[in-house]
Design an enzyme around this catalytic site. Structure first.
Site, mmCIF file in Angstrom:
data_model
loop_
_atom_site.group_PDB
_atom_site.id
_atom_site.type_symbol
_atom_site.label_atom_id
_atom_site.label_comp_id
_atom_site.label_asym_id
_atom_site.label_seq_id
_atom_site.Cartn_x
_atom_site.Cartn_y
_atom_site.Cartn_z
ATOM 1 N N CYS A 36 -22.078 24.224 78.724
ATOM 2 C CA CYS A 36 -23.498 24.564 78.674
ATOM 3 C C CYS A 36 -24.319 23.886 79.761
ATOM 4 O O CYS A 36 -25.495 24.183 79.912
ATOM 5 C CB CYS A 36 -24.070 24.195 77.312
ATOM 6 N N CYS A 109 -20.778 19.868 71.659
ATOM 7 C CA CYS A 109 -21.960 18.997 71.638
ATOM 8 C C CYS A 109 -21.538 17.582 71.214
ATOM 9 O O CYS A 109 -21.990 16.586 71.791
ATOM 10 C CB CYS A 109 -23.012 19.533 70.674
#
Ligand code: FES
Length: 169
Positions: A36, A109
């Site tokens: 990302c 994440c």
């Protein structure tokens, strides 16, 4: 994402713990996600306890999503008092355990937090994620902002900027 997970993340980011750079850190690690483009930096201060080196405190800054902020907030609390070896044994799943299982698209994440932690502690990543110390982001840059560079192709990226004044010493 389940309602329970969403609520836990909202609770964690409502008042994130250990946010901000640490001036007198003993170690710093920066990781970027190839998934990302988000980045996260972690600072660590050690202390001696019963003849052992343990983590006194850790802080973080991130250009990252709410999940990364929530995991970093939890992780910096979780590793307090652990030896570097104990902290290095924790992967993204362990660091985010309090949130419960993360959906597949949010696993990176937590691995971003693991990557920064492990870079600070000098270890290789446990999880085979596409996480690395960004070449354009020297770990010793004064702040995460100093080391942030836009995408090479010039594309604009919307990022959640979480930068706060220095934390208490
Ligand atoms: Fe990339 Fe969360 S979406 S760190």
């Amino acid at each position: 994402m389940s309602d329970d997970l969403r609520q836990k993340i909202e609770d964690a980011i409502a008042e994130p713990k250990n946010l901000g750079e640490m001036q007198n850190a003993d170690a710093v690690g920066t990781a970027g996600s190839a998934d990302c483009g988000d980045m996260l930096r972690m600072w660590i201060k050690f202390r001696e306890e019963d003849g052992k080196k343990v983590i006194d405190r850790a802080t973080f800054q991130t250009f990252g999503c709410e999940t990364a902020i929530a995991v970093a907030s939890l992780a910096t609390q979780l590793i307090q008092g652990k030896t570097p070896e104990e902290a290095m044994a924790m992967d993204g799943q362990a660091l985010s355990a309090e949130l419960g299982p993360l959906p597949p698209m949010r696993i990176h994440c937590a691995q971003l937090v693991e990557g920064a932690l492990r870079q600070a502690l000098g270890g290789a990543a446990l999880t085979p994620a596409k996480i690395s110390a960004p070449a354009a982001a020297p770990a010793n840059a004064p702040t995460l902002m100093d080391s942030f560079s836009p995408a090479k192709d010039g594309a604009q990226k919307t990022v959640r900027v979480i930068l706060k004044p220095k934390t208490e010493q």
